[in-house]
Design a protein around this motif. Structure first.
Motif, mmCIF file in Angstrom:
data_model
loop_
_atom_site.group_PDB
_atom_site.id
_atom_site.type_symbol
_atom_site.label_atom_id
_atom_site.label_comp_id
_atom_site.label_asym_id
_atom_site.label_seq_id
_atom_site.Cartn_x
_atom_site.Cartn_y
_atom_site.Cartn_z
ATOM 1 N N SER A 200 0.866 -1.198 0.000
ATOM 2 C CA SER A 200 0.000 0.000 0.000
ATOM 3 C C SER A 200 0.895 1.238 0.000
ATOM 4 C CB SER A 200 -0.928 0.011 1.222
ATOM 5 O OG SER A 200 -0.177 0.070 2.424
ATOM 6 N N SER A 201 0.299 2.365 -0.359
ATOM 7 C CA SER A 201 1.068 3.619 -0.372
ATOM 8 C C SER A 201 0.093 4.767 -0.124
ATOM 9 C CB SER A 201 1.778 3.806 -1.710
ATOM 10 O OG SER A 201 0.850 4.174 -2.723
ATOM 11 N N ASN A 202 0.658 5.958 0.059
ATOM 12 C CA ASN A 202 -0.164 7.158 0.253
ATOM 13 C C ASN A 202 -0.385 7.919 -1.046
ATOM 14 O OD1 ASN A 202 2.509 7.906 0.035
ATOM 15 N ND2 ASN A 202 2.356 9.639 1.466
ATOM 16 N N SER B 137 4.329 -2.623 3.492
ATOM 17 C CA SER B 137 4.217 -4.033 3.093
ATOM 18 C C SER B 137 3.836 -4.865 4.311
ATOM 19 C CB SER B 137 5.550 -4.536 2.525
ATOM 20 O OG SER B 137 5.538 -5.949 2.387
ATOM 21 N N THR B 138 3.150 -5.956 4.055
ATOM 22 C CA THR B 138 2.921 -6.916 5.137
ATOM 23 C C THR B 138 4.269 -7.510 5.564
ATOM 24 O OG1 THR B 138 2.490 -8.586 3.432
ATOM 25 C CG2 THR B 138 0.585 -7.523 4.452
ATOM 26 N N ALA B 139 4.351 -7.885 6.807
ATOM 27 C CA ALA B 139 5.612 -8.385 7.372
ATOM 28 C C ALA B 139 5.750 -9.894 7.163
ATOM 29 C CB ALA B 139 5.682 -8.053 8.858
ATOM 30 N N PRO C 208 9.535 1.586 3.443
ATOM 31 C CA PRO C 208 10.396 2.741 3.160
ATOM 32 C C PRO C 208 9.587 4.027 2.894
ATOM 33 C CG PRO C 208 10.210 1.371 1.222
ATOM 34 C CD PRO C 208 9.470 0.644 2.311
ATOM 35 N N THR C 209 10.277 5.180 3.004
ATOM 36 C CA THR C 209 9.697 6.499 2.702
ATOM 37 C C THR C 209 10.627 7.230 1.741
ATOM 38 O OG1 THR C 209 8.572 6.670 4.834
ATOM 39 C CG2 THR C 209 9.032 8.736 3.659
ATOM 40 N N PRO D 296 7.354 -14.276 -4.642
ATOM 41 C CA PRO D 296 6.983 -13.578 -5.886
ATOM 42 C C PRO D 296 7.017 -12.055 -5.713
ATOM 43 C CG PRO D 296 5.054 -14.482 -4.806
ATOM 44 C CD PRO D 296 6.228 -14.992 -4.034
ATOM 45 N N THR D 297 7.223 -11.401 -6.831
ATOM 46 C CA THR D 297 7.273 -9.933 -6.822
ATOM 47 C C THR D 297 5.862 -9.352 -6.890
ATOM 48 O OG1 THR D 297 9.440 -9.910 -7.876
ATOM 49 C CG2 THR D 297 8.125 -7.888 -8.034
ATOM 50 N N THR D 298 5.603 -8.349 -6.034
ATOM 51 C CA THR D 298 4.326 -7.648 -6.041
ATOM 52 C C THR D 298 4.550 -6.192 -6.450
ATOM 53 O OG1 THR D 298 3.478 -9.051 -4.295
ATOM 54 C CG2 THR D 298 2.329 -6.985 -4.631
ATOM 55 N N ASN D 299 3.641 -5.655 -7.223
ATOM 56 C CA ASN D 299 3.778 -4.299 -7.728
ATOM 57 C C ASN D 299 2.694 -3.395 -7.152
ATOM 58 O OD1 ASN D 299 5.821 -5.277 -9.475
ATOM 59 N ND2 ASN D 299 4.255 -5.897 -10.982
ATOM 60 N N ILE D 300 3.048 -2.093 -7.079
ATOM 61 C CA ILE D 300 2.069 -1.087 -6.672
ATOM 62 C C ILE D 300 2.338 0.190 -7.439
ATOM 63 C CG2 ILE D 300 3.431 -0.212 -4.706
ATOM 64 C CD1 ILE D 300 0.787 0.236 -3.253
#
Length: 338
Positions: free
Chosen positions: A271-273, A286-288, A309-310, A334-338
């Motif tokens: 998720s992001s802002n 990210s989920t841990a 990260p920020t 696997p790689t996840t994108n946002i």
């Protein structure tokens, strides 16, 4: 000569011839003791012209100077006497004791052949009273026991084993038997451990001609393949795997190997802002996943190993798609994108 006198008158001497013949004094010898089945022989000494009267056990008699008893049996044991007659004179019987000992029968050997290397070879024969035993076998092995045991056998002990039985000086023909010592397998296990969940576990061992394989492992897993594979493994497939190999009816003590299946991290939820304004901050979350390494990449050469990260003081070039995969114990998700 004889002169008789009566009333002063005597006869002319009269004579008679008297002969005193020598009474024989024979001796005799034998080849006693002998073994049953052999020939018993007698030898005597007596003057020429003598007649012989032999007698012995079982109503045996002979008139020969030096008789023999062929294929003598133990029943021929006993006292034998000889009377020699010459010129009408006979000796008091001379007596000798004779022994015919039982020849042992050729034994039948019982063995536990074939055996597996490392196990004991057992050899046995029926008991004979008063007997001694002489065993021989491969590699110069010998024994004087009736029923010997050879511990921790090896394949070079394969061959012919012989035994001779002797009792009271009589020895039976040697008996032979063939013993086979098969090699007990000594396998080793090869694995591709550690693996990541979702990957295949590969187990392997050396091939042995004509062998069968018995694998077992966690979760009641088993296989009879020489080199089994467990596809799409899960963490529960980790643990101890064992293998028993059987060849020529010989099986090893189970050998084991430890397999580790590390959990492959799941695809993270990101998720992001976004959207943000230039000059502001982009916060990525990210989920841990426990004990993990985070591998972020994104526009404008961005990378980070933080979970969340920020990016500060962003510019338009920071716009775009951000990627994350998580690694743990050498396993990358696997790689996840946002």
């Amino acid at each position: 000569s004889l002169v008789v006198t009566a009333s002063g008158c005597s006869n002319v001497p009269i004579t008679a011839n008297v002969v005193v013949n020598q009474t024989p004094a024979p001796t005799f010898t034998t080849n006693s003791p002998i073994c049953s089945g052999q020939t018993l022989t007698f030898s005597s000494t007596a003057p020429a012209g003598s007649t012989y009267s032999w007698s012995g056990p079982g109503a045996w008699t002979s008139t020969l100077p030096n008789p023999t008893i062929t294929n003598a049996q133990t029943s021929a044991t006993g006292n034998y006497s000889l009377v020699v007659t010459l010129n009408g004179c006979s000796n008091v019987a001379v007596v000798n004791a004779v022994s015919v000992n039982q020849m042992p029968t050729t034994p039948t050997i019982v063995t536990n052949s074939p055996v597996c290397s490392g196990n004991s070879i057992t050899l046995s024969i029926p008991s004979t009273i008063g007997a001694t035993y002489a065993w021989s076998g491969p590699g110069g092995w010998t024994s004087t026991l009736q029923n010997p045991t050879i511990t921790n056998s090896q394949t070079n002990m394969t061959g012919t084993y012989s035994v001779s039985v002797t009792a009271l000086g009589c020895g039976a023909a040697a008996a032979n038997t063939s013993v086979t010592v098969n090699q007990t397998p000594s396998p080793s296990i090869n694995t591709n451990s550690p693996v990541c969940s979702g990957q295949a576990i590969n187990l392997s061992t050396a091939n042995l001609a004509g062998a069968t394989f018995a694998w077992s492992g966690p979760n009641s897993w088993s296989s009879s393949s020489q080199n089994p594979t467990i596809a799409n493994s899960v963490v529960a497939n980790g643990g101890t795997y064992s293998l028993i190999v059987t060849q020529n009816n010989c099986s090893n003590v189970a050998v084991t190997a430890s397999v580790v299946v590390n959990q492959t991290p799941a695809a993270p939820v990101l998720s992001s802002n976004s959207p943000v304004c230039t000059g502001g901050n982009i916060n990525l979350t990210s989920t841990a996943f426990p004990a993990s390494t985070y591998n972020w990449t994104g526009p404008n050469g961005f990378s980070s190993a933080l979970q969340n990260p920020t990016i500060t003081n962003v510019i338009l070039a920071d716009s775009g798609i951000y990627h994350l995969n998580i690694s743990s114990n050498g396993c990358t998700g696997p790689t996840t994108n946002i």
